[in-house]
Design an enzyme around this catalytic site. Structure first.
Site, PDB file in Angstrom:
ATOM      1  N   GLY A   9       4.541  -0.733  -0.869  1.00  0.00           N
ATOM      2  CA  GLY A   9       3.949   0.548  -0.416  1.00  0.00           C
ATOM      3  C   GLY A   9       2.913   1.202  -0.925  1.00  0.00           C
ATOM      4  N   LEU A  11       1.440  -0.858  -3.936  1.00  0.00           N
ATOM      5  CA  LEU A  11       0.509  -2.112  -4.154  1.00  0.00           C
ATOM      6  C   LEU A  11       0.727  -3.297  -3.799  1.00  0.00           C
ATOM      7  CD1 LEU A  11       0.721  -1.108  -8.280  1.00  0.00           C
ATOM      8  CD2 LEU A  11      -1.256  -0.718  -6.705  1.00  0.00           C
ATOM      9  N   GLU A  72      12.441  -9.056   1.291  1.00  0.00           N
ATOM     10  CA  GLU A  72      11.906  -8.759  -0.063  1.00  0.00           C
ATOM     11  C   GLU A  72      12.792  -8.827  -1.086  1.00  0.00           C
ATOM     12  OE1 GLU A  72      10.720  -4.313   0.805  1.00  0.00           O
ATOM     13  OE2 GLU A  72      10.695  -4.742  -1.134  1.00  0.00           O
ATOM     14  N   THR A 101       7.631   2.068  -5.308  1.00  0.00           N
ATOM     15  CA  THR A 101       7.262   3.586  -4.778  1.00  0.00           C
ATOM     16  C   THR A 101       8.520   4.189  -4.891  1.00  0.00           C
ATOM     17  OG1 THR A 101       5.754   2.170  -3.444  1.00  0.00           O
ATOM     18  CG2 THR A 101       6.068   4.439  -3.145  1.00  0.00           C
ATOM     19  N   GLY A 123       8.347   5.323  -8.517  1.00  0.00           N
ATOM     20  CA  GLY A 123       7.015   5.310  -8.885  1.00  0.00           C
ATOM     21  C   GLY A 123       6.025   6.416  -8.047  1.00  0.00           C
ATOM     22  N   GLY A 124       6.645   6.629  -6.748  1.00  0.00           N
ATOM     23  CA  GLY A 124       5.893   7.505  -5.800  1.00  0.00           C
ATOM     24  C   GLY A 124       5.998   8.895  -6.248  1.00  0.00           C
TER      25      GLY A 124
HETATM   26  P1  ATP Z   1       7.877  -0.506  -2.727  1.00  0.00           P
HETATM   27  O1  ATP Z   1       8.423  -1.587  -3.210  1.00  0.00           O
HETATM   28  O2  ATP Z   1       8.751   0.556  -2.809  1.00  0.00           O
HETATM   29  O3  ATP Z   1       7.544  -0.519  -1.141  1.00  0.00           O
HETATM   30  P2  ATP Z   1       5.622  -1.187  -4.214  1.00  0.00           P
HETATM   31  O4  ATP Z   1       6.240  -2.767  -4.052  1.00  0.00           O
HETATM   32  O5  ATP Z   1       4.125  -1.063  -3.989  1.00  0.00           O
HETATM   33  O6  ATP Z   1       6.503  -0.122  -3.509  1.00  0.00           O
HETATM   34  P3  ATP Z   1       5.370  -1.107  -7.221  1.00  0.00           P
HETATM   35  O7  ATP Z   1       4.133  -2.144  -7.092  1.00  0.00           O
HETATM   36  O8  ATP Z   1       6.330  -2.108  -7.786  1.00  0.00           O
HETATM   37  O9  ATP Z   1       6.134  -0.602  -5.693  1.00  0.00           O
HETATM   38  O10 ATP Z   1       5.199   0.140  -7.908  1.00  0.00           O
HETATM   39  C1  ATP Z   1       4.461   1.200  -7.405  1.00  0.00           C
HETATM   40  C2  ATP Z   1       4.386   2.267  -8.533  1.00  0.00           C
HETATM   41  O11 ATP Z   1       3.566   1.718  -9.957  1.00  0.00           O
HETATM   42  C3  ATP Z   1       3.486   3.551  -8.115  1.00  0.00           C
HETATM   43  O12 ATP Z   1       3.962   4.438  -7.261  1.00  0.00           O
HETATM   44  C4  ATP Z   1       3.045   3.783  -9.369  1.00  0.00           C
HETATM   45  O13 ATP Z   1       4.045   4.908 -10.062  1.00  0.00           O
HETATM   46  C5  ATP Z   1       2.840   2.788 -10.394  1.00  0.00           C
HETATM   47  N1  ATP Z   1       1.712   2.253 -10.528  1.00  0.00           N
HETATM   48  C6  ATP Z   1       1.270   1.324 -11.710  1.00  0.00           C
HETATM   49  N2  ATP Z   1       0.102   0.844 -11.537  1.00  0.00           N
HETATM   50  C7  ATP Z   1      -0.542   1.500 -10.505  1.00  0.00           C
HETATM   51  C8  ATP Z   1      -1.547   1.479  -9.982  1.00  0.00           C
HETATM   52  N3  ATP Z   1      -2.872   0.806 -10.522  1.00  0.00           N
HETATM   53  N4  ATP Z   1      -2.044   2.262  -8.845  1.00  0.00           N
HETATM   54  C9  ATP Z   1      -1.153   2.964  -8.260  1.00  0.00           C
HETATM   55  N5  ATP Z   1       0.160   2.739  -8.735  1.00  0.00           N
HETATM   56  C10 ATP Z   1       0.452   2.381 -10.125  1.00  0.00           C
HETATM   57 MG    MG Z   2       8.015  -3.531  -4.147  1.00  0.00          MG
END
Ligand code: ATP
Ligand code: MG
Length: 267
Positions: A9, A11, A72, A101, A123-124
């Site tokens: 969501g 990254l 996933e 997120t 993280g969101g």
């Molecule tokens: P999901 O699995 O819920 O769809 P995701 O796989 O994108 O989301 P992760 O990449 O594991 O989730 O974590 C996203 C979180 O990591 C963000 O919400 C933020 O708190 C943190 N984060 C770390 N580095 C960054 C970055 N460079 N930019 C934005 N968020 C970051």
């Molecule tokens: Mg993820």
């Protein structure tokens, strides 16, 4: 070349496996997904592409490649086991929390993983509340400023409530995140303090989920992955302290946020 992607969501986590087997990790904001797709179409037309995560179907529709898509939760488990193995963590019965997120939590045994549930606190939440409170939207800026903060004036501790009397649980535990703010305090609290309190809210929530999940699954081992904990000392210190206080074992996996991307090519 193999390119394995966890399109989340927030990254896109990408693992490039070059022909000499060298592994390169990379991250791209999900907001730039279309540019990344264009780059793959243009510069890597012959790569074998594997994708997992919520935006996998979207990517596969736009890519010219014959894409391999996986769920996933399966990909993350396979990649996590590989990282654990490489990092010398040889356990078979454990729980893990993917603090992305949002947060999803899982029980793992010799026969695989079972998703036990999810929480919207992740993280969101860290990013959204931090921005609303302070106007800061860069993750690295948030985590480094939070380190300089002090959340004592913001969070209500158990000892605040017991006020000197003996308490049945450690007085230093948080009784209420943000519960120590009183009317009029708004001007005296610094951004660094607010950011530390936001991270603590997320860290304590996911730790509590992990502790209860582990107790119900009769294990002491709780693994944390996801970009939210990456280079986030405030978060990992709280997780380590909270989980250890319960007599359980927290494990922070290095490069854990790449579990899904690593595993996607093996599902
Ligand atoms: P999901 O699995 O819920 O769809 P995701 O796989 O994108 O989301 P992760 O990449 O594991 O989730 O974590 C996203 C979180 O990591 C963000 O919400 C933020 O708190 C943190 N984060 C770390 N580095 C960054 C970055 N460079 N930019 C934005 N968020 C970051
Ligand atoms: Mg993820």
């Amino acid at each position: 070349m193999k390119i394995s992607i966890d399109a989340g969501g927030t990254l896109l986590k990408i693992v490039y496996i070059k022909d000499d087997n060298e592994r390169v990790f990379d991250k791209v904001p999900s907001l730039n997904i279309d540019d990344f797709i264009e780059d793959l179409n243009k510069n890597h037309p012959d790569a074998d592409i594997y994708i997992t995560g919520g935006k996998a179907e979207y990517m596969s529709r736009k890519l010219n490649h014959d894409v391999n898509i996986s769920i996933e939760f399966d990909a993350t488990y396979i990649g996590l086991k590989q990282l654990m193995d490489e990092q010398g963590l040889h356990i078979e019965h454990f729980v893990y929390l993917n603090v992305g997120t949002g947060t999803s939590f899982h029980q793992a045994g010799p026969d695989g993983q079972k998703r036990a549930g999810g929480s919207g606190v992740g993280g969101g939440t860290l990013m959204g509340l931090s921005y609303l409170l302070t106007g800061i939207e860069d993750f690295n800026e948030i985590v480094s400023l939070a380190k300089e903060g002090n959340r004592d004036e913001i969070d209500l501790k158990v000892h605040h409530i017991y006020a000197g009397d003996a308490s049945p649980i450690p007085g230093d535990l948080t009784a209420s995140n943000f519960g120590n703010i009183k009317s009029g305090d708004r001007k005296i609290v610094r951004h660094a303090d607010e950011l530390q309190a936001v991270i603590a809210l997320v860290a304590e929530t996911v730790s509590t989920i992990g502790i209860n999940l582990a107790a119900g699954f009769e294990t002491e081992d709780i693994i944390f992955i996801g970009s939210t904990i990456r280079d986030n000392d405030v978060m990992t210190d709280i997780i380590n302290r909270y989980v250890s206080l319960k007599g359980m074992k927290p494990h922070i996996i290095k490069n854990g946020e790449f579990s899904g991307a690593l595993g996607a090519m093996f599902v």
